[in-house]
Design an enzyme around this catalytic site. Structure first.
Site: not given
Ligand code: FAD
Ligand code: NAP
Length: 336
Positions: A332, A166, A236
């Site tokens: 995050e 991340r 998250s």
């Molecule tokens: P923004 O929120 O608009 O920006 C985020 C940051 O990036 C800010 O600092 C902004 O200045 C910068 N930025 C945006 N665009 C650019 C650009 N073109 N160049 C340089 N900087 C830029 N994340 C995960 O990793 N895995 C997930 O599974 C995941 N699930 C999510 C589920 C939900 C319900 C929500 C709400 C969020 C989730 N996220 C997840 C977090 C988020 O969706 C991601 O990080 C996504 O990539 C952010 O995109 P955005 O366009 O909304 O970025």
């Molecule tokens: P989950 O299935 O409840 O699992 C909890 C955490 O355990 C996850 O975050 C994941 O880490 C870790 N995990 C589960 N299985 C794993 C495996 N086999 N090996 C290594 N790590 C494992 O998670 P959840 O909240 O429903 O999310 C599901 C997936 O979507 C995850 O990968 C999560 O990262 C992603 N997600 C991300 C965001 C965000 O905003 N970043 C929001 C929603 C969902 P990892 O996070 O490292 O994968």
């Protein structure tokens, strides 16, 4: 000048947490030329410049003093075949999930595990988005970013992006780079990645298509994650902490039921949501701000909660987790 700059724009509808905030200046950039113009405008007027995508990974805690440039550079195209991989390019402003769906419709796999992540293509490399066992760095080929200080475009290889869990070089607060376009290396030959338990449980042993994996990911996500268009959230709120084997062993003795995952040879990844749940925050609300009932890692805004209230709750959570487990949680989303 084609750029249209507005004054005093409300940000509530421009980020998924939906907290009230304003920006002094606002513009949308639809091309590289407009991006250059926006950077020059910020320089001339001595304004901070913040690129914004879908606003799904940001918290606004105060009025933004500067220029927010919504990155709306569109376009996607299928390029050449390199060593069995098909190179696909997309503009930074493309919606991530719609782009994933489009690649699947083209018969290309690689992005299916990353379905339904909100936001834009351009923001996906910022924190090396990851879900269900796949991270962006595994499927990215290269990207092009604009340096707001030197006004140069640079092509970044995967290594140059310094991707981590991340994290990337672009997530540093001092990063001058604005991502304009990203290229992916996708595959016409499908190799499913189903090692995450929820996917394994539903799909392992079956002959699956990339579309079925995507549909399953969407189904699981919709069943436990709040839809930001219904309930404000930024996904998250904390990263899953990665701790040393020694520290893990000490905690595990007291909590043998604690979920944990190997992260390299001497480190263990814990599930931050589980730690937060053990500290009794799941389902707890303070006014409109609370911890989601189905996933304790998600802080939600029922309506009029502020960014400061979000951060106050996040501090309480981090403090309690530190006291109970000795583990430091790291936020995050980017906080402004
Ligand atoms: P923004 O929120 O608009 O920006 C985020 C940051 O990036 C800010 O600092 C902004 O200045 C910068 N930025 C945006 N665009 C650019 C650009 N073109 N160049 C340089 N900087 C830029 N994340 C995960 O990793 N895995 C997930 O599974 C995941 N699930 C999510 C589920 C939900 C319900 C929500 C709400 C969020 C989730 N996220 C997840 C977090 C988020 O969706 C991601 O990080 C996504 O990539 C952010 O995109 P955005 O366009 O909304 O970025
Ligand atoms: P989950 O299935 O409840 O699992 C909890 C955490 O355990 C996850 O975050 C994941 O880490 C870790 N995990 C589960 N299985 C794993 C495996 N086999 N090996 C290594 N790590 C494992 O998670 P959840 O909240 O429903 O999310 C599901 C997936 O979507 C995850 O990968 C999560 O990262 C992603 N997600 C991300 C965001 C965000 O905003 N970043 C929001 C929603 C969902 P990892 O996070 O490292 O994968």
């Amino acid at each position: 000048m084609t750029l249209s700059v507005k004054r005093q724009v409300a940000l509530q509808s421009h980020h998924t947490l939906g907290c009230p905030a304003t920006t002094e200046y606002w513009t949308e950039v639809r091309s590289l030329n407009e991006l250059v113009e926006a950077c020059r405008y910020a320089k001339t007027h001595q304004l901070n410049l913040l690129p914004l995508g879908g606003g799904s990974n940001v918290v606004f805690t105060q009025p933004f003093e500067g220029l927010i440039a919504k990155i709306a550079i569109l376009g996607k195209q299928i390029g050449n075949n390199q060593g069995g991989k098909v190179i696909v390019e997309a503009g930074a402003g493309e919606n991530w999930h719609q782009f994933v769906c489009w690649t699947l419709q083209q018969g290309l796999s690689g992005l299916e595990n990353l379905s339904l992540i909100p936001g834009t293509v351009g923001a996906a490399p910022i924190q090396n988005i990851g879900a269900y066992g796949v991270e962006l760095k595994e499927v990215m080929d290269k990207l092009w970013a604009f340096n707001r200080e030197t006004e140069q475009i640079k092509q970044f290889s995967v290594d140059e992006c310094q991707f981590d869990y991340r994290d990337s070089i672009f997530k540093q607060p001092s990063s001058p780079w604005i991502i304009a376009k990203v290229a992916f290396k996708l595959s016409a030959k499908f190799q499913p990645k189903l090692h995450y338990q929820p996917l394994k449980q539903l799909l392992d042993g079956k002959s699956v298509t990339p579309q079925q994996v995507s549909d399953t990911v969407c189904h699981i996500r919709a069943s436990k994650l709040p839809d930001p268009s219904v309930l404000g959230n930024a996904g998250s709120f904390f990263k899953n902490p990665v701790i040393s084997l020694e520290q893990f062993k000490a905690i595990y003795q007291a909590y043998p039921e604690m979920p944990h995952y190997q992260a390299g040879s001497h480190q263990i990844k814990l599930a931050a949501g589980w730690l937060i749940e053990q500290c009794d925050f799941k389902g707890l609300y303070q006014g409109d701000i609370g911890v989601h009932e189905k996933q304790a890692l998600v802080i939600v805004n029922k309506g009029n909660g502020t960014g400061r209230e979000v951060m106050a709750l996040a501090s309480q959570i981090a403090k309690k987790v530190s006291e109970q487990f000795g583990v430091q949680l790291e936020i995050e989303p980017r906080v402004y």
